[in-house]
Design a protein around this motif. Structure first.
Motif, PDB file in Angstrom:
ATOM      1  N   MET A 211      42.311  22.063   6.239  1.00 15.08           N
ATOM      2  CA  MET A 211      43.085  23.488   6.213  1.00 15.08           C
ATOM      3  C   MET A 211      43.688  23.666   5.119  1.00 15.08           C
ATOM      4  SD  MET A 211      44.971  23.091   9.923  1.00 15.08           S
ATOM      5  CE  MET A 211      45.624  21.447  10.041  1.00 15.08           C
ATOM      6  N   GLU A 212      43.700  24.970   4.523  1.00 15.89           N
ATOM      7  CA  GLU A 212      44.348  25.406   3.308  1.00 15.89           C
ATOM      8  C   GLU A 212      45.471  26.269   3.638  1.00 15.89           C
ATOM      9  OE1 GLU A 212      41.614  27.880   1.000  1.00 15.89           O
ATOM     10  OE2 GLU A 212      39.985  26.474   1.702  1.00 15.89           O
ATOM     11  N   MET A 213      46.772  25.851   2.865  1.00 21.70           N
ATOM     12  CA  MET A 213      47.747  26.733   3.288  1.00 21.70           C
ATOM     13  C   MET A 213      48.135  27.666   2.288  1.00 21.70           C
ATOM     14  SD  MET A 213      48.662  24.341   5.881  1.00 21.70           S
ATOM     15  CE  MET A 213      50.084  25.428   6.454  1.00 21.70           C
ATOM     16  N   ALA A 214      49.068  28.846   2.794  1.00 17.51           N
ATOM     17  CA  ALA A 214      49.204  29.827   1.972  1.00 17.51           C
ATOM     18  C   ALA A 214      49.829  29.481   0.572  1.00 17.51           C
ATOM     19  CB  ALA A 214      50.196  30.759   2.643  1.00 17.51           C
ATOM     20  N   GLY A 215      50.536  28.262   0.478  1.00 18.54           N
ATOM     21  CA  GLY A 215      51.027  27.935  -0.684  1.00 18.54           C
ATOM     22  C   GLY A 215      50.402  27.093  -1.537  1.00 18.54           C
ATOM     23  N   GLY A 216      49.167  27.000  -1.039  1.00 13.50           N
ATOM     24  CA  GLY A 216      47.865  26.163  -1.953  1.00 13.50           C
ATOM     25  C   GLY A 216      47.926  24.787  -1.336  1.00 13.50           C
ATOM     26  N   ALA A 217      48.789  24.104  -0.697  1.00 12.27           N
ATOM     27  CA  ALA A 217      48.500  22.914  -0.160  1.00 12.27           C
ATOM     28  C   ALA A 217      47.120  22.580   0.813  1.00 12.27           C
ATOM     29  CB  ALA A 217      49.819  22.291   0.400  1.00 12.27           C
ATOM     30  N   ILE A 218      46.861  21.355   0.741  1.00 13.12           N
ATOM     31  CA  ILE A 218      45.425  21.200   1.506  1.00 13.12           C
ATOM     32  C   ILE A 218      46.019  20.076   2.598  1.00 13.12           C
ATOM     33  CG2 ILE A 218      43.039  20.197   1.588  1.00 13.12           C
ATOM     34  CD1 ILE A 218      42.542  22.088  -0.725  1.00 13.12           C
ATOM     35  N   VAL A 219      45.633  20.238   3.788  1.00 16.08           N
ATOM     36  CA  VAL A 219      46.008  19.319   5.000  1.00 16.08           C
ATOM     37  C   VAL A 219      44.598  18.899   5.525  1.00 16.08           C
ATOM     38  CG1 VAL A 219      46.810  19.245   7.360  1.00 16.08           C
ATOM     39  CG2 VAL A 219      48.006  20.698   5.507  1.00 16.08           C
ATOM     40  N   ASP A 220      44.254  17.546   5.598  1.00 13.43           N
ATOM     41  CA  ASP A 220      43.306  17.095   6.380  1.00 13.43           C
ATOM     42  C   ASP A 220      43.593  16.265   7.764  1.00 13.43           C
ATOM     43  OD1 ASP A 220      43.492  14.127   5.780  1.00 13.43           O
ATOM     44  OD2 ASP A 220      43.631  14.771   3.833  1.00 13.43           O
ATOM     45  N   VAL A 221      42.717  16.417   8.557  1.00 11.96           N
ATOM     46  CA  VAL A 221      42.876  15.889  10.048  1.00 11.96           C
ATOM     47  C   VAL A 221      41.882  15.231  10.469  1.00 11.96           C
ATOM     48  CG1 VAL A 221      44.000  16.203  12.398  1.00 11.96           C
ATOM     49  CG2 VAL A 221      44.385  17.925  10.574  1.00 11.96           C
ATOM     50  N   GLU A 222      42.060  13.803  10.523  1.00 10.74           N
ATOM     51  CA  GLU A 222      40.822  13.106  11.260  1.00 10.74           C
ATOM     52  C   GLU A 222      41.113  13.253  12.674  1.00 10.74           C
ATOM     53  OE1 GLU A 222      41.075   8.756  10.730  1.00 10.74           O
ATOM     54  OE2 GLU A 222      40.445   8.737  13.038  1.00 10.74           O
ATOM     55  N   ILE A 223      40.222  13.946  13.538  1.00 11.56           N
ATOM     56  CA  ILE A 223      40.215  13.954  14.963  1.00 11.56           C
ATOM     57  C   ILE A 223      39.377  12.888  15.531  1.00 11.56           C
ATOM     58  CG2 ILE A 223      40.091  15.468  16.860  1.00 11.56           C
ATOM     59  CD1 ILE A 223      39.700  17.606  14.547  1.00 11.56           C
ATOM     60  N   SER A 224      39.929  11.773  16.130  1.00 16.41           N
ATOM     61  CA  SER A 224      39.002  10.776  16.773  1.00 16.41           C
ATOM     62  C   SER A 224      39.471  10.587  18.175  1.00 16.41           C
ATOM     63  CB  SER A 224      39.153   9.323  16.060  1.00 16.41           C
ATOM     64  OG  SER A 224      38.782   9.373  14.835  1.00 16.41           O
ATOM     65  N   VAL A 225      38.382  10.785  19.105  1.00 15.96           N
ATOM     66  CA  VAL A 225      39.093  10.946  20.526  1.00 15.96           C
ATOM     67  C   VAL A 225      38.453   9.785  21.344  1.00 15.96           C
ATOM     68  CG1 VAL A 225      39.670  13.263  20.694  1.00 15.96           C
ATOM     69  CG2 VAL A 225      37.445  12.718  21.119  1.00 15.96           C
ATOM     70  N   ASN A 226      37.642   8.877  20.388  1.00 13.04           N
ATOM     71  CA  ASN A 226      37.273   7.615  21.484  1.00 13.04           C
ATOM     72  C   ASN A 226      37.562   6.428  20.667  1.00 13.04           C
ATOM     73  OD1 ASN A 226      35.772   8.446  23.981  1.00 13.04           O
ATOM     74  ND2 ASN A 226      35.077   9.940  22.257  1.00 13.04           N
ATOM     75  N   ILE A 227      38.924   6.306  20.148  1.00 10.73           N
ATOM     76  CA  ILE A 227      39.198   5.241  19.010  1.00 10.73           C
ATOM     77  C   ILE A 227      39.163   3.767  19.789  1.00 10.73           C
ATOM     78  CG2 ILE A 227      41.673   5.205  19.107  1.00 10.73           C
ATOM     79  CD1 ILE A 227      39.509   5.397  15.812  1.00 10.73           C
ATOM     80  N   ARG A 228      39.359   3.781  21.018  1.00  5.04           N
ATOM     81  CA  ARG A 228      39.469   2.597  22.186  1.00  5.04           C
ATOM     82  C   ARG A 228      40.776   1.855  21.829  1.00  5.04           C
ATOM     83  NH1 ARG A 228      36.133   4.834  24.424  1.00  5.04           N
ATOM     84  NH2 ARG A 228      33.872   4.297  24.617  1.00  5.04           N
ATOM     85  N   TYR A 229      41.330   1.846  20.679  1.00  2.77           N
ATOM     86  CA  TYR A 229      42.621   0.539  20.486  1.00  2.77           C
ATOM     87  C   TYR A 229      43.839   1.181  20.970  1.00  2.77           C
ATOM     88  CZ  TYR A 229      44.009   3.162  15.982  1.00  2.77           C
ATOM     89  OH  TYR A 229      44.289   3.909  15.135  1.00  2.77           O
ATOM     90  N   GLY A 230      43.927   2.706  21.153  1.00  2.00           N
ATOM     91  CA  GLY A 230      45.379   3.100  21.314  1.00  2.00           C
ATOM     92  C   GLY A 230      45.180   4.569  21.086  1.00  2.00           C
TER      93      GLY A 230
END
Ligand code: NAD
Ligand code: ISE
Length: 338
Positions: A211-230
């Protein structure tokens, strides 16, 4: 005493009923409803609440002062609109609605009503760890934020969980959280698709949202929905002068057999237990004091839906998708996000 009617008596509906019945104060659950009539009856009988055949009947029930919507995302709009039409405060679990158009209709109804009735269940804003992270950022100690790294890991998801839900149902929490954390809007999104986990079956899992933010920062998100451990929720902000991250939340460390271990929460109920308590207690207290809702608003629900729609489009096309919000109605002008 605020009398609440709950629409949707599945996992989170039952968890919120438990907290309103045994943890929170100044609230009574007086009515329930679910398309699964048997579950609604079992839950209603357990707590002595009226059981309504439809959510609309529940909204119209004079013994209901305020409505809590916990049904599936695509069904939220009709109940939120019914509550606004009845002039009753409504707390809607996330997402506010699953499309931008539905969120716009809710905004139109609420602005026509003239004051805020709707609050959306983006509970991370009430979590101690996220609040502490925001306090460090706002203090200026780590300087201007340049990057935020997030991970949203679920041990598993139910069979009804589909590809787009990684964005619309799961990452939508980070979408709301970063708008609030950085105090600015998201301007464009991309989705990268890595090698598929064998634990996810036919589902494309994991995904990587940028995601690009209006102020120039960048946000990354790992989306894992079968990670098993918790259930593991991570976040680290990289500023010009330092970094700050959500800490390990376990109260204990176990040293054994040459290893140090800390338990990982089993699911969102455990990880965000106190955040849900606080968001609902504040909502109830606000209604009792006759103060319009002040938590995440229809505008926040709309903004999250626009970004989420862009995320789904990015997932399907592989393209960078810009995000454009409509002009903010005056009703929401005082809110923190510009
Ligand atoms: P669930 O499937 O366990 O429960 C949903 C319930 O809604 C089911 O009992 C179903 O029969 C009922 N339902 C479906 N359509 C309905 C309709 N038209 N009218 C009335 N009831 C209807 O799902 P869940 O995990 O409890 O999720 C419910 C909502 O809460 C979703 O929007 C989800 O995104 C949200 N949620 C939020 C969080 C959070 O962290 N804030 C966590 C879990 C779920
Ligand atoms: C669920 O609906 C939630 O809101 C949880 O917080 C999230 O972690 C999960 O991925 C969703 O499916």
């Amino acid at each position: 005493m605020i009398n609440v009617g709950v629409i949707g008596t599945g996992m989170i509906g039952q968890d919120h009923i438990r907290r309103m019945t045994t943890v929170l104060s100044g609230v009574k659950v007086t009515a329930v409803s679910d398309v699964d009539a048997a579950t609604a009856r079992t839950v209603g009988e357990r707590i002595g609440a009226a059981v309504h055949t439809t959510g609309q009947e529940l909204v119209a029930d004079p013994s209901v002062d305020a409505v809590l919507v916990c049904s599936w995302g695509p069904t939220h709009e009709q109940y939120v609109l019914a509550a606004i039409a009845a002039g009753k405060p409504v707390f809607c679990e996330k997402p506010l609605a699953t499309t931008t158009e539905a969120c716009r209709r809710i905004i139109e109804a609420e602005t026509a009503y003239g004051s805020r009735l709707v609050q959306v269940g983006y509970m991370r804003r009430y979590d101690n760890a996220y609040r502490a992270l925001k306090a460090v950022l706002d203090s200026g100690q780590i300087g201007t934020p340049l990057l935020m790294h997030c991970a949203h890991r679920n041990p598993s998801v139910p069979p009804v969980y589909e590809k787009d839900m990684a964005i619309t149902d799961t990452a939508v929490h980070e979408i709301d959280m970063v708008r609030w954390m950085l105090g600015e809007e998201i301007t464009a999104v991309r989705v990268l698709v890595p090698k598929r986990s064998r634990n996810g079956g036919a589902l494309q899992d994991p995904l990587f949202l940028l995601m690009e933010m209006a102020g120039g920062a960048i946000v990354d998100v790992e989306i894992s929905v079968n990670i098993r451990y918790g259930y593991d929720i991570r976040g680290e902000i990289v500023g010009e002068d330092g970094t700050a991250a959500l800490g390990e939340l376990s109260p204990i460390l176990v040293r054994r057999a040459g290893q140090v271990a800390t338990p990982v929460p089993a699911d969102w109920r455990e990880r965000f237990l106190r955040a849900y308590d606080i968001e609902l207690q504040e909502w109830i207290d606000g209604i009792a004091a006759e103060i319009p809702a002040s938590g995440p608003s229809s505008w926040d629900g709309y903004a999250a839906a626009v970004v989420s729609d862009a995320g789904v489009s990015a997932l399907h096309t592989g393209q960078r998708v810009p995000v454009a919000l409509m002009d903010k109605p005056k009703l929401y002008a005082a809110e923190v996000i510009a």
